[in-house]
Each structure stands twice: as structure tokens, then as C-alpha cells.
Design a protein around this motif. Structure first.
Motif, PDB file in Angstrom:
ATOM      1  N   ASN A 219       0.812  -1.209   0.000  1.00 20.87           N
ATOM      2  CA  ASN A 219       0.000   0.000   0.000  1.00 20.87           C
ATOM      3  C   ASN A 219       0.850   1.266   0.000  1.00 20.87           C
ATOM      4  OD1 ASN A 219      -2.644  -1.211  -0.039  1.00 20.87           O
ATOM      5  ND2 ASN A 219      -2.214  -1.909   2.035  1.00 20.87           N
TER       6      ASN A 219
ATOM      7  N   ARG B 288      -8.384  -5.753  -4.053  1.00 16.85           N
ATOM      8  CA  ARG B 288      -8.155  -4.319  -4.230  1.00 16.85           C
ATOM      9  C   ARG B 288      -9.452  -3.555  -3.982  1.00 16.85           C
ATOM     10  NH1 ARG B 288      -5.163  -0.847  -8.927  1.00 16.85           N
ATOM     11  NH2 ARG B 288      -6.371   1.067  -8.719  1.00 16.85           N
ATOM     12  N   ILE B 289      -9.358  -2.510  -3.161  1.00 16.09           N
ATOM     13  CA  ILE B 289     -10.491  -1.620  -2.945  1.00 16.09           C
ATOM     14  C   ILE B 289     -10.025  -0.192  -3.181  1.00 16.09           C
ATOM     15  CG2 ILE B 289     -11.565  -3.188  -1.271  1.00 16.09           C
ATOM     16  CD1 ILE B 289     -10.650  -1.251   0.932  1.00 16.09           C
ATOM     17  N   GLU B 290     -10.959   0.693  -3.405  1.00 19.89           N
ATOM     18  CA  GLU B 290     -10.663   2.109  -3.560  1.00 19.89           C
ATOM     19  C   GLU B 290     -11.087   2.833  -2.289  1.00 19.89           C
ATOM     20  OE1 GLU B 290      -9.102   3.573  -6.142  1.00 19.89           O
ATOM     21  OE2 GLU B 290      -8.887   1.624  -7.155  1.00 19.89           O
ATOM     22  N   HIS B 291     -10.175   3.630  -1.730  1.00 21.54           N
ATOM     23  CA  HIS B 291     -10.477   4.394  -0.520  1.00 21.54           C
ATOM     24  C   HIS B 291      -9.888   5.783  -0.671  1.00 21.54           C
ATOM     25  CE1 HIS B 291     -11.201   5.403   3.656  1.00 21.54           C
ATOM     26  NE2 HIS B 291      -9.922   5.744   3.783  1.00 21.54           N
ATOM     27  N   ALA B 292     -10.746   6.786  -0.590  1.00 20.53           N
ATOM     28  CA  ALA B 292     -10.321   8.189  -0.698  1.00 20.53           C
ATOM     29  C   ALA B 292      -9.510   8.426  -1.962  1.00 20.53           C
ATOM     30  CB  ALA B 292      -9.529   8.601   0.544  1.00 20.53           C
TER      31      ALA B 292
ATOM     32  N   ARG C 128      -7.646   6.298  -3.522  1.00 21.95           N
ATOM     33  CA  ARG C 128      -6.416   5.509  -3.582  1.00 21.95           C
ATOM     34  C   ARG C 128      -6.742   4.029  -3.630  1.00 21.95           C
ATOM     35  NH1 ARG C 128      -3.266   8.420   1.413  1.00 21.95           N
ATOM     36  NH2 ARG C 128      -2.626  10.348   0.348  1.00 21.95           N
TER      37      ARG C 128
ATOM     38  N   VAL D 152      -6.157   0.381  -2.385  1.00 25.48           N
ATOM     39  CA  VAL D 152      -5.718  -0.278  -1.158  1.00 25.48           C
ATOM     40  C   VAL D 152      -5.865  -1.777  -1.368  1.00 25.48           C
ATOM     41  CG1 VAL D 152      -6.102  -0.567   1.322  1.00 25.48           C
ATOM     42  CG2 VAL D 152      -6.424   1.682   0.260  1.00 25.48           C
TER      43      VAL D 152
END
Length: 269
Positions: free
Chosen positions: A215, A257-261, A263, A265
């Protein structure tokens, strides 16, 4: 050799290039042939599981060992074309394993970074001391100048090592696990510091980092080289290489994979 250097506008060349590079240790291939080019303002991260060969690859890029196949160039020229002092002024290496410090003050230790800039019999002057003090301040160690380096904690010693590299003032930073022994605050502070230095307008700097944290690589890298520990290598821009399927195969564990703010992650499944 000097004529060759004068004939080439080094400032216009990539900071670092590897052409059809492959590495073997004994009978084991660490990576198959790949090529890379790092321009000023860019950060390259080497990723892979323990024992995949990241440090060996970094040492090869630093000119400390010969590649099995291919060629490494800095400033457009192979290492053989560089006099050692000039190569030391161009690229600097932060080693993963720091030697046990001698009984010396923090300032004396950091001033070692100025040695490539001194003549054979040169001594550090006021300007060198000012550069070393500024480097210590940039890693949060202002006021530590007269402390015995042997009295410092592991994290403080790592910041002294980073300050020593900053005092060397190379154009190309080669960093082997620069976050060793650092707490979370100082990990992010170190990565932000090198990002500012690399992206500073007109500075002509670049960086190559060995990291374990996927990350953090996703947050700071422009380019990734992913070693899988079995000789496989994937090299490319960050979004091309940092895919859950490729990372899961390299690290031997499925990832999501995830999207956070805004970005990416990566989380273990």
C-alpha cells in the motif's frame, strides 16, 4: 573515458537505465530479462516476497555487482565509464543493514556523506557542516548533533543514516528498506521527504526504493518492479503492475483491491 563523458549531455539522459537485465545467484535465476528507464522526478519501487532478490537487484542498479546479463547505466553511461568519486556524487545508496556505528557524534557521522565532494586530502568546511545540520533537521534530529551515535535508538540511527545520504546530495537515491526501525509517523515523513526532493522543480533527482508494504508502494511509486521469487519479473507503471491477481501470485496469498479516498488499497483475503 573523460572524452566520452564530455560528448554526452548527461543531464539530458535518464538517471537510471537497465537494458535486458537478468540476475542469477549460483544456479538460481532471480529475474529474467527486463529493461527499465527512470527519469528525473520519478520514483521506482522494487516489490516482492522475502528472498526474491530485491536487495541483489538494488545492488546491481547501484553498480555494486555485475549483472549476469545486460547493462546498467546512470546518466547515460555504464558504471565503468564513471570515476568512483563522480559516481558517488551522482548516486547514493542507503543500505538495508547499517554497520555498527563507531564512537562518534551524530554530526561527525552525518558528515561522512560529504566525503565524495571533498578532495583526497580535503576536510569538511562550514558549508559542509551547514549541509549536515540541515539534513539532520529534515529528519527531525535537530539538536542531536553532539549526541553519541551509539546511544541512539534503532529508529534514530536509521534517521541518521538517511541524513547521511541527504548530506551526500546525490541525484539518484537508492534506498534499501528505508523504513526499517521507523515508527509509522517517521515512515510517512521519510517517504514524503524523498518525494519532495525527487519532485522539486529543476532538481533532476529520482529514487529507487525497496519496500515490503504494497500500500505504501501504491501511494508513492510511479513505476514498479515486481519479483516473484521464482525468476519472474513484471516491470511497468504503478497501475499496470499493482493488480490483485499479479500481487497475489507473487506473494503467494490472494489479495483484494479496494478504492479508498481515491487511492488503491490492497487487503489480504
Amino acid at each position: 573515458m573523460n572524452a566520452a563523458r564530455r560528448a554526452l549531455p548527461v543531464d539530458a539522459a535518464p538517471l537510471l537505465e537497465a537494458e535486458r537485465l537478468a540476475l542469477r545467484v549460483g544456479e538460481r535465476w532471480l529475474c529474467c530479462e527486463f529493461s527499465l528507464s527512470l527519469a528525473a522526478g520519478e520514483c521506482l519501487v522494487l516489490l516482492g516476497p522475502n528472498g526474491a532478490g530485491k536487495t541483489t537487484l538494488l545492488h546491481t542498479l547501484a553498480g555494486l555487482r555485475e549483472p549476469t546479463v545486460g547493462e546498467v547505466r546512470i546518466g547515460g553511461l555504464p558504471y565503468a565509464a564513471w570515476p568512483a568519486p563522480e559516481a558517488a556524487r551522482f548516486r547514493g545508496l542507503l543500505a538495508q543493514q547499517q554497520p555498527d556505528p563507531f564512537a562518534a557524534s551524530v554530526l561527525e557521522t552525518v558528515l561522512v556523506g560529504r566525503h565524495p565532494h571533498l578532495g583526497r586530502w580535503g576536510w569538511e568546511g562550514p558549508q559542509d557542516v551547514a549541509i549536515a545540520r540541515a539534513a539532520l533537521e529534515s529528519v527531525g534530529l535537530a539538536g542531536f548533533e553532539q549526541r553519541d551515535v551509539q546511544s541512539l535508538s534503532g529508529g534514530e540511527r536509521q534517521r541518521v543514516a538517511i541524513a547521511t545520504l541527504l548530506t551526500q546530495a546525490p541525484r539518484l537515491f537508492l534506498l534499501d528498506e528505508p523504513l526499517n526501525h521507523l515508527d509509522l509517523h517517521h515512515q510517512i515523513a521519510a517517504l514524503e521527504l524523498f518525494r519532495r526532493l525527487v519532485r522539486e522543480d529543476g532538481a533532476g533527482r529520482g529514487s529507487v526504493l525497496v519496500l515490503h508494504d504494497i500500500n505504501l508502494a501504491a501511494r508513492y511509486a510511479d513505476h514498479i518492479i515486481l519479483l516473484d521469487g521464482r525468476g519472474g519479473v513484471i516491470a511497468g507503471d504503478r497501475d499496470t503492475v499493482l493488480r490483485a491477481d499479479l500481487l497475489g501470485e507473487a506473494f503467494g496469498h490472494p489479495l483484494r483491491r479496494i478504492e479508498h479516498a481515491g487511492r488503491a488499497v490492497f487487503l489480504p483475503d
